[in-house]
Design an enzyme around this catalytic site. Structure first.
Site, short mmCIF file in Angstrom:
data_model
loop_
_atom_site.label_atom_id
_atom_site.label_comp_id
_atom_site.label_asym_id
_atom_site.label_seq_id
_atom_site.Cartn_x
_atom_site.Cartn_y
_atom_site.Cartn_z
CB CYS A 110 40.95 47.39 34.75
SG CYS A 110 39.21 45.73 35.43
CG HIS A 209 42.59 47.33 30.92
ND1 HIS A 209 43.12 46.86 31.41
CD2 HIS A 209 40.94 46.25 31.38
CE1 HIS A 209 42.66 46.61 32.62
NE2 HIS A 209 41.57 45.66 32.41
CD GLU A 211 45.43 49.41 29.92
OE1 GLU A 211 45.52 48.23 30.26
OE2 GLU A 211 43.84 50.22 30.35
#
Length: 232
Positions: A110, A209, A211
């Site tokens: 990001c 994202h 994660e």
């Protein structure tokens, strides 16, 4: 058992703390790094220590966060620019340059992809709602671990090898790459053509994202797998 490679993760100044006094990072970044065999280490924003960190770690992960200040890519702030953190900009600039000088791999997520592009000589869209052709939902209002728009990967790219031809990702950004840095290649795009991933020599950046996604959607772990392949 072979030692896990040490991955240095950049941190944010916490919004709920006294101004610029606490560093932190959502736990899932570290969990994702651990899942693919890395040893995560959080790095506070101390520019004077950036070269030392770069020498110790095996790779760097530039994490998500607030906007990159436009002065770093030769622009004045425009309406729609969000919060900036010049201390973090300074630290990540020093860390990235030191890591790359030493040949250490870097993954940007990001804000991280945006920082990589800027430091390699590219520019950013400061506010995607002002970009006429950016029609995809890049700032989804649903929960962050919900799949949003699709991205299409460049055949033969490292990310295509770990994700496949296409993948659904989440999206939580209002800035994005505009002019791509000369050292980078676009390796994924959104349906509206906005850059979603870049790769260079020892460098990967993604706009989504992973994660947040990987626990519910294991295909998202491919981003972190790609970083580990840079260490092989």
């Amino acid at each position: 058992m072979p030692a896990r490679p040490l991955i240095g993760l950049t941190t944010s100044h916490l919004a709920d703390a006294a101004p610029r006094t606490h560093h932190g990072l959502p736990r899932r970044y570290s969990e994702a790094v651990e899942r693919v065999g890395g040893l995560p280490m959080l790095l506070p924003n101390l520019p004077e220590l950036a070269a030392g960190y770069a020498a110790r770690v095996d790779a760097v992960l530039l994490t998500g966060g607030v906007d990159v200040h436009p002065r770093h890519f030769g622009q004045h702030p425009r309406r729609g620019l969000g919060e900036v953190d010049e201390a973090r900009d300074a630290f990540e600039t020093a860390l990235y340059r030191a890591a790359r000088e030493l040949g250490k791999p870097v993954l940007g997520i990001c804000r991280g992809i945006q920082m990589i592009n800027v430091l390699e000589g590219g520019t950013l869209h400061q506010h995607l709602p002002d970009v006429p052709d950016a029609w995809a939902d890049h700032a989804q209002r649903v929960h962050a671990d919900t799949l949003g728009h699709e991205v299409t990967f460049t055949p033969g790219s490292l990310l295509a090898q770990t994700h496949g031809e296409q993948a659904l990702v989440n999206s939580s950004h209002h800035q994005a790459i505009d002019a791509v840095a000369p050292t980078l290649q676009v390796t994924a795009v959104a349906p509206d053509g906005i850059v979603e991933a870049v790769e260079g020599d020892g460098v990967i950046g993604v706009q989504w994202h992973p994660e947040v996604l990987f626990q519910r959607h294991p295909h998202a772990l491919g981003t972190f797998t790609a970083l580990m392949r840079l260490l092989e």
